[in-house]
Design a protein around this motif. Structure first.
Motif, PDB file in Angstrom:
ATOM      1  N   ARG A 261       0.844  -1.209   0.000  1.00 47.06           N
ATOM      2  CA  ARG A 261       0.000   0.000   0.000  1.00 47.06           C
ATOM      3  C   ARG A 261       0.876   1.254   0.000  1.00 47.06           C
ATOM      4  O   ARG A 261       0.614   2.212  -0.726  1.00 47.06           O
ATOM      5  N   ASP A 262       1.957   1.239   0.801  1.00 44.21           N
ATOM      6  CA  ASP A 262       2.870   2.381   0.854  1.00 44.21           C
ATOM      7  C   ASP A 262       3.581   2.587  -0.483  1.00 44.21           C
ATOM      8  O   ASP A 262       3.751   3.714  -0.942  1.00 44.21           O
ATOM      9  N   ARG A 263       3.989   1.489  -1.132  1.00 48.37           N
ATOM     10  CA  ARG A 263       4.656   1.588  -2.431  1.00 48.37           C
ATOM     11  C   ARG A 263       3.715   2.187  -3.474  1.00 48.37           C
ATOM     12  O   ARG A 263       4.115   3.050  -4.261  1.00 48.37           O
ATOM     13  N   VAL A 264       2.489   1.706  -3.498  1.00 47.25           N
ATOM     14  CA  VAL A 264       1.508   2.211  -4.465  1.00 47.25           C
ATOM     15  C   VAL A 264       1.240   3.692  -4.213  1.00 47.25           C
ATOM     16  O   VAL A 264       1.215   4.496  -5.148  1.00 47.25           O
ATOM     17  N   SER A 265       1.079   4.073  -2.963  1.00 48.25           N
ATOM     18  CA  SER A 265       0.843   5.486  -2.634  1.00 48.25           C
ATOM     19  C   SER A 265       2.002   6.366  -3.067  1.00 48.25           C
ATOM     20  O   SER A 265       1.806   7.461  -3.591  1.00 48.25           O
TER      21      SER A 265
END
Length: 178
Positions: free
Chosen positions: A44-48
């Motif tokens: 989720r952090d990578r996508v954000s």
């Protein structure tokens, strides 16, 4: 004639940044077709982070498995479609117990006939390291390698990115992308 492109490289090699610059240079209505399936907080952090770095320059389309359909649909509204990334797509297909070889064949057939927009495919080259120690990882490596070979054959331009620098493997040298 629309020239499709394959951008390969290792993890954190700069391939996505290169592909984004290439897409922005190639068209005025770019789409970012994201294949990531968010399964944990780290992803989720990578996508954000990726979304924040792109800002409003791209229309984001999320499709973890039905890549050919998503490309065909996006072609009606966009003049360039950046697909990031094929190795995540292959992972999603494996998790879904889908036939990866058939899906790759469908993608190849779609690209050969698709001229509504330039398609830029991004993928991790995973075959440069050691032989994986388990059957699933070896299967993944083999499927990704086979997909890359098939797609490199039909794409007009193929680049390999290392340390943020493109090496032209096939086709035209990339334009100056500042």
């Amino acid at each position: 004639m629309t020239r499709h492109c394959l951008v390969l490289g290792g993890a954190r090699s700069g391939k996505t940044a290169f592909a984004e610059r290439l897409a922005l240079h190639a068209g005025s209505r770019p789409a970012y077709l994201a294949t990531a399936d968010i399964l944990d907080h780290e992803m989720r952090d990578r996508v954000s982070s990726h979304q924040a770095s792109r800002g409003e320059r791209f229309t984001t389309i999320e499709e973890p498995t039905e890549l050919s359909h998503a490309i065909l649909k996006a072609g009606g509204k966009h003049d360039v479609i950046l697909v990031d990334c094929l190795t995540l797509w292959i992972t999603n297909l494996l998790i879904a117990n889908a036939d990866v070889a058939t899906a790759v064949s469908e993608l190849c057939a779609t690209l050969v006939e698709f001229h509504q927009a330039k398609v830029i495919l991004v993928s991790n080259e995973v075959g440069l390291g050691i032989v994986p120690d388990n059957a699933m990882a070896r299967t993944f490596r083999d499927l990704a390698g086979s997909a890359h070979q098939r797609l490199a054959e039909i794409c007009d331009d193929v680049y390999f990115i290392a340390a943020g620098l493109p090496l032209t493997m096939k086709g035209d040298a990339p334009p100056a992308l500042n």
